[in-house]
Write a protein that holds these residues in place. Structure first.
Motif, mmCIF file in Angstrom:
data_model
loop_
_atom_site.group_PDB
_atom_site.id
_atom_site.type_symbol
_atom_site.label_atom_id
_atom_site.label_comp_id
_atom_site.label_asym_id
_atom_site.label_seq_id
_atom_site.Cartn_x
_atom_site.Cartn_y
_atom_site.Cartn_z
ATOM 1 N N GLU A 283 22.545 -1.958 -8.308
ATOM 2 C CA GLU A 283 22.292 -1.132 -7.135
ATOM 3 C C GLU A 283 20.839 -0.689 -7.228
ATOM 4 O O GLU A 283 20.436 -0.089 -8.222
ATOM 5 C CB GLU A 283 23.192 0.096 -7.109
ATOM 6 N N VAL A 284 20.061 -1.017 -6.210
ATOM 7 C CA VAL A 284 18.641 -0.681 -6.182
ATOM 8 C C VAL A 284 18.383 0.225 -4.980
ATOM 9 O O VAL A 284 18.803 -0.098 -3.870
ATOM 10 C CB VAL A 284 17.768 -1.948 -6.095
ATOM 11 N N ALA A 285 17.721 1.339 -5.232
ATOM 12 C CA ALA A 285 17.389 2.273 -4.160
ATOM 13 C C ALA A 285 15.868 2.384 -4.058
ATOM 14 O O ALA A 285 15.168 2.407 -5.076
ATOM 15 C CB ALA A 285 17.989 3.638 -4.440
ATOM 16 N N PHE A 286 15.389 2.447 -2.827
ATOM 17 C CA PHE A 286 13.974 2.660 -2.548
ATOM 18 C C PHE A 286 13.844 3.943 -1.747
ATOM 19 O O PHE A 286 14.626 4.188 -0.825
ATOM 20 C CB PHE A 286 13.391 1.512 -1.720
ATOM 21 N N PHE A 287 12.848 4.755 -2.085
ATOM 22 C CA PHE A 287 12.612 5.998 -1.350
ATOM 23 C C PHE A 287 11.181 6.455 -1.554
ATOM 24 O O PHE A 287 10.531 6.086 -2.539
ATOM 25 C CB PHE A 287 13.616 7.079 -1.757
ATOM 26 N N PRO A 288 10.678 7.270 -0.619
ATOM 27 C CA PRO A 288 9.320 7.801 -0.767
ATOM 28 C C PRO A 288 9.249 8.706 -2.007
ATOM 29 O O PRO A 288 10.266 9.218 -2.450
ATOM 30 C CB PRO A 288 9.094 8.623 0.503
ATOM 31 N N PRO A 289 8.056 8.925 -2.545
ATOM 32 C CA PRO A 289 7.925 9.731 -3.751
ATOM 33 C C PRO A 289 8.345 11.187 -3.571
ATOM 34 O O PRO A 289 8.741 11.837 -4.516
ATOM 35 C CB PRO A 289 6.463 9.626 -4.134
ATOM 36 N N VAL A 290 8.278 11.704 -2.361
ATOM 37 C CA VAL A 290 8.709 13.070 -2.091
ATOM 38 C C VAL A 290 9.655 13.024 -0.912
ATOM 39 O O VAL A 290 9.308 12.497 0.134
ATOM 40 C CB VAL A 290 7.512 13.984 -1.751
ATOM 41 N N PRO B 287 0.806 -1.225 0.000
ATOM 42 C CA PRO B 287 0.000 0.000 0.000
ATOM 43 C C PRO B 287 0.845 1.284 0.000
ATOM 44 O O PRO B 287 0.360 2.340 -0.357
ATOM 45 C CB PRO B 287 -0.822 -0.090 1.284
ATOM 46 N N ARG B 288 2.100 1.179 0.396
ATOM 47 C CA ARG B 288 2.961 2.366 0.452
ATOM 48 C C ARG B 288 3.429 2.763 -0.947
ATOM 49 O O ARG B 288 3.890 1.935 -1.719
ATOM 50 C CB ARG B 288 4.194 2.095 1.307
ATOM 51 N N ALA B 289 3.344 4.048 -1.223
ATOM 52 C CA ALA B 289 3.873 4.574 -2.482
ATOM 53 C C ALA B 289 5.384 4.725 -2.327
ATOM 54 O O ALA B 289 5.860 5.397 -1.412
ATOM 55 C CB ALA B 289 3.233 5.911 -2.804
ATOM 56 N N LEU B 290 6.141 4.070 -3.185
ATOM 57 C CA LEU B 290 7.598 4.148 -3.163
ATOM 58 C C LEU B 290 8.129 4.365 -4.564
ATOM 59 O O LEU B 290 7.513 3.938 -5.544
ATOM 60 C CB LEU B 290 8.211 2.859 -2.605
ATOM 61 N N ARG B 291 9.265 4.987 -4.654
ATOM 62 C CA ARG B 291 9.983 5.129 -5.922
ATOM 63 C C ARG B 291 11.150 4.159 -5.897
ATOM 64 O O ARG B 291 11.666 3.809 -4.828
ATOM 65 C CB ARG B 291 10.523 6.545 -6.090
ATOM 66 N N CYS B 292 11.589 3.749 -7.073
ATOM 67 C CA CYS B 292 12.717 2.838 -7.203
ATOM 68 C C CYS B 292 13.723 3.421 -8.184
ATOM 69 O O CYS B 292 13.341 4.013 -9.195
ATOM 70 C CB CYS B 292 12.284 1.485 -7.756
ATOM 71 N N ALA B 293 14.975 3.213 -7.881
ATOM 72 C CA ALA B 293 16.043 3.549 -8.819
ATOM 73 C C ALA B 293 16.875 2.291 -9.026
ATOM 74 O O ALA B 293 17.156 1.554 -8.082
ATOM 75 C CB ALA B 293 16.899 4.678 -8.286
ATOM 76 N N LEU B 294 17.233 2.053 -10.269
ATOM 77 C CA LEU B 294 18.078 0.930 -10.633
ATOM 78 C C LEU B 294 19.347 1.505 -11.233
ATOM 79 O O LEU B 294 19.287 2.228 -12.238
ATOM 80 C CB LEU B 294 17.353 0.026 -11.634
ATOM 81 N N ASP B 295 20.470 1.236 -10.597
ATOM 82 C CA ASP B 295 21.750 1.790 -11.032
ATOM 83 C C ASP B 295 21.663 3.305 -11.221
ATOM 84 O O ASP B 295 22.090 3.856 -12.226
ATOM 85 C CB ASP B 295 22.228 1.090 -12.303
ATOM 86 N N GLN B 296 21.047 3.964 -10.242
ATOM 87 C CA GLN B 296 20.931 5.415 -10.126
ATOM 88 C C GLN B 296 20.068 6.066 -11.213
ATOM 89 O O GLN B 296 20.201 7.246 -11.502
ATOM 90 C CB GLN B 296 22.316 6.061 -10.077
ATOM 91 N N THR B 297 19.141 5.277 -11.778
ATOM 92 C CA THR B 297 18.168 5.789 -12.741
ATOM 93 C C THR B 297 16.781 5.406 -12.270
ATOM 94 O O THR B 297 16.526 4.228 -11.995
ATOM 95 C CB THR B 297 18.418 5.201 -14.150
ATOM 96 N N LEU B 298 15.869 6.391 -12.172
ATOM 97 C CA LEU B 298 14.496 6.082 -11.768
ATOM 98 C C LEU B 298 13.872 5.111 -12.745
ATOM 99 O O LEU B 298 13.968 5.293 -13.964
ATOM 100 C CB LEU B 298 13.652 7.352 -11.711
#
Length: 86
Positions: free
Chosen positions: A76-83, A53-64
């Motif tokens: 390299e995978v990064a997860f972060f909130p949309p804002v 249910p949580r809105a998250l953004r993903c980056a793969l190798d520093q690209t959204l």
């Protein structure tokens, strides 16, 4: 498959700055969605912080990227909130 995970903003507070994941049970064609589901299946803090249910953004190798993006060994995978704040 080895993946470097990075967490930002509130996720960093819940899970730390990151971790290395040895994903031996990765599907034949893993995606960011499958990775997120795998992390949620760990339970505990991961299940709460990365829940669907949580809105998250993903980056793969520093690209959204969206969650349909394929994940490769050594990614390299990064997860972060949309804002996120400054």
């Amino acid at each position: 498959m080895r993946i470097e995970l990075r967490y930002f903003a509130a996720l960093r507070e819940a899970l730390g700055s990151g971790e290395t994941l040895d994903w031996a049970s990765a599907p034949a064609q893993p995606t960011l969605a499958a990775l997120r589901d795998h992390l949620v299946a760990r339970g505990g803090r991961h299940a709460e912080a990365l829940a669907r249910p949580r809105a998250l953004r993903c980056a793969l190798d520093q690209t959204l990227r969206d969650e349909s993006a394929p994940v490769h060994d050594g990614a390299e995978v990064a997860f972060f909130p949309p804002v996120t704040g400054g």
